[in-house]
Design a protein around this motif. Sequence first.
Motif, PDB file in Angstrom:
ATOM      1  N   UNK A 287       0.799  -1.170  -0.357  1.00 27.60           N
ATOM      2  CA  UNK A 287       0.402  -0.307  -0.109  1.00 27.60           C
ATOM      3  C   UNK A 287       0.874   1.615   0.004  1.00 27.60           C
ATOM      4  N   UNK A 288       2.134   1.565   0.100  1.00 31.13           N
ATOM      5  CA  UNK A 288       2.696   2.831   1.232  1.00 31.13           C
ATOM      6  C   UNK A 288       3.633   2.821  -0.192  1.00 31.13           C
ATOM      7  N   UNK A 289       4.819   1.211  -0.810  1.00 29.47           N
ATOM      8  CA  UNK A 289       5.306   1.416  -1.995  1.00 29.47           C
ATOM      9  C   UNK A 289       5.756   1.012  -3.057  1.00 29.47           C
ATOM     10  N   UNK A 290       3.646   0.488  -3.202  1.00 24.72           N
ATOM     11  CA  UNK A 290       3.399  -0.849  -3.642  1.00 24.72           C
ATOM     12  C   UNK A 290       4.549  -1.822  -4.233  1.00 24.72           C
ATOM     13  N   UNK A 291       5.550  -2.533  -3.939  1.00 21.96           N
ATOM     14  CA  UNK A 291       5.382  -3.693  -3.569  1.00 21.96           C
ATOM     15  C   UNK A 291       6.194  -4.273  -2.436  1.00 21.96           C
ATOM     16  N   UNK A 292       5.961  -5.627  -1.790  1.00 24.48           N
ATOM     17  CA  UNK A 292       6.654  -6.113  -0.496  1.00 24.48           C
ATOM     18  C   UNK A 292       7.885  -5.924  -0.613  1.00 24.48           C
ATOM     19  N   UNK A 293       8.063  -5.193   0.520  1.00 19.08           N
ATOM     20  CA  UNK A 293       9.968  -5.677   1.336  1.00 19.08           C
ATOM     21  C   UNK A 293      10.513  -6.839   1.797  1.00 19.08           C
ATOM     22  N   UNK A 294       9.517  -6.994   3.088  1.00 19.68           N
ATOM     23  CA  UNK A 294      10.032  -8.162   3.712  1.00 19.68           C
ATOM     24  C   UNK A 294       9.117  -9.374   2.939  1.00 19.68           C
ATOM     25  N   UNK A 295      10.496 -10.614   3.285  1.00 22.75           N
ATOM     26  CA  UNK A 295      10.025 -12.186   2.223  1.00 22.75           C
ATOM     27  C   UNK A 295       9.364 -12.515   3.485  1.00 22.75           C
ATOM     28  N   UNK A 296       8.502 -13.169   3.399  1.00 18.01           N
ATOM     29  CA  UNK A 296       7.937 -15.093   4.216  1.00 18.01           C
ATOM     30  C   UNK A 296       8.977 -15.778   4.459  1.00 18.01           C
ATOM     31  N   UNK A 297       9.194 -16.082   5.950  1.00 14.27           N
ATOM     32  CA  UNK A 297       9.590 -17.287   6.539  1.00 14.27           C
ATOM     33  C   UNK A 297      10.520 -18.008   5.873  1.00 14.27           C
ATOM     34  N   UNK A 298      11.912 -18.161   6.370  1.00 13.23           N
ATOM     35  CA  UNK A 298      13.097 -18.837   5.676  1.00 13.23           C
ATOM     36  C   UNK A 298      12.936 -19.904   6.722  1.00 13.23           C
ATOM     37  N   UNK A 299      13.639 -21.121   6.002  1.00  6.54           N
ATOM     38  CA  UNK A 299      14.427 -21.810   7.234  1.00  6.54           C
ATOM     39  C   UNK A 299      14.888 -21.412   8.023  1.00  6.54           C
ATOM     40  N   UNK A 300      15.160 -21.769   9.061  1.00  2.70           N
ATOM     41  CA  UNK A 300      16.258 -21.250  10.327  1.00  2.70           C
ATOM     42  C   UNK A 300      15.649 -20.572  11.107  1.00  2.70           C
TER      43      UNK A 300
END
Lengths: 330, 330
Positions: A287-300
Amino acid sequence: MKLASLKAGGRDGTLIVVDRALRSWVAVPEIAATLQQAIDDWSNCAPRLNAVSEALNAGGRGDARSLDFAALAAPFPRAFEFVDGSAYLPHVERVRRARGAEVPESFYTDPLMYQATAAGFLGPRDPVYAASEDQGIDFEAEVVVVTDDVPMGVDADEAAGHIQLIGLVNDVSLRNLIPDELAKGFGFLQSKPRSALSPVLVTPDEAGDAWRDSVLRLPLRSWLNGERFGEPDAGVDMQFNFARLIAHAARTRPLAAGTLVGSGTVANQDESVGASCLAERRMLEIIAEGRPRTPFMSFGDSLRIEMLDERGASIFGAIEQVVRRYAVLP
Amino acid sequence: MKLASLKAGGRDGTLIVVDRALRSWVAVPEIAATLQQAIDDWSNCAPRLNAVSEALNAGGRGDARSLDFAALAAPFPRAFEFVDGSAYLPHVERVRRARGAEVPESFYTDPLMYQATAAGFLGPRDPVYAASEDQGIDFEAEVVVVTDDVPMGVDADEAAGHIQLIGLVNDVSLRNLIPDELAKGFGFLQSKPRSALSPVLVTPDEAGDAWRDSVLRLPLRSWLNGERFGEPDAGVDMQFNFARLIAHAARTRPLAAGTLVGSGTVANQDESVGASCLAERRMLEIIAEGRPRTPFMSFGDSLRIEMLDERGASIFGAIEQVVRRYAVLP
């Protein structure tokens, strides 16, 4: 009182009473072997469990043992029913706003709920196993209540009296499986695997004044890889309280003793308090920037979910989980 | 062998072994008190239960008692998981054709399944309670299998070996609640209340040659108010066999011992064999005549579901239910 289950003792674990400070416990085989047995006969078991709790909190149980969170299963290692709501509308509004969709007017008057898997709950320190990071591994921090037997057709006033225990849940979600699965029209199956429960479930009196009108009015805090992630207040923006959710679920059938009813991801209109799941933070970024910066969770990656009372003490203990790769054994 | 549960004995009933002719039974407290206990320890319990079954069928149990179907609960009066498929594509095709919609290509390769309520199954002679005839009360005759512990991520070949019991289910559906509920996007909750199970569940060997490749190959017969309603063959037009359905459900999580997996409404391309639910008959009427002639069920209507083997003997006993008005007590 605060109740938990040891992993030891079989598929349903071993019921224990835990002290208020979450430091010690005693087993109660003379009352009930498992939490399911206790909730099946709650009017008889609850006063007896409460007497044990009072003695334990007063230091009057010489047989008390030191609590090891890693030895805990979910309080219900398996349950017969889990119906999960989506009662915090800011969560729904943001997800829809990000893709330019309206929230239907009915969502403000008719609870959104779904049938979730109850056959196995992860313990508070169990890993979250996933086969691939491509599935979009996410957490959802929620409040959950447990009912005794709820008759079919109860109204919300009556439903409130059936709430016997409160806790926290991490409703694990596989975000990248959700669009295709929901497009099929029959709801979540593969995209909502097993959830984790908090170390203890507590009777509503343990929350003191923070439990009012079937709403738990305290911030729900979460951390990702040790960093504070969000702390929305579970008492703010809950469109439907737990009594309403129970009445909705029980409209056409009774609810069995030991039914878990989830609040849905806790979210506030106030964006400064952060979110209770990665999907929502990503939506705010879109909504703020047009695209997500934070990824979903990774192993670990690690996750922590906890709620503190007004004096800073943990009510339910913390859910602390690490995401691990699942491999099918040859 | 054939297994059932008496209503007597508590929330999970009392496990009994029933003879092949469905005339007599013995309890087996020395092996397991409930069917859930037996499936929890199946590799140990199954051979012992089978020995009891062989003695009973050979007339060698002087303590055998006469079977009263009305005294039976569902074999699982409550279970931890029920995932229901929609494996007979003629059912899906008709429902969609009636409203001018296409069946997505993916439906022929990716099973359609949903998370159903497992917390309470109706006994084979229990009434179906509904609050209003306006809800569009319907039955769905299906085949169901029960698994032992299924690891997450199994393939279909491996899944087949986890099928331990077979039975029938009446998946009660409230048709007029479905459109609004599915439009919300999260699947069935109020529109799919409790289902009923057949009097007994049986090990696959009881079906003889009719159980092949994880498909039960016999007609599933239903009657409405004493009139023959339909007899589609459960071995015809099953797009995904039970092994495929189990593998689908277990993709992202293990399935607990005692998980029920439903086939979905049995339906054949051959319209002359009739249907296994009112919705489908109504759809055929809409397709043929522009509008439905057959109403949904009314209070007092009765329903019977049964499957006979090649010699005409009932394999699972009959589900016989009457629809009753539910009134909330003041």
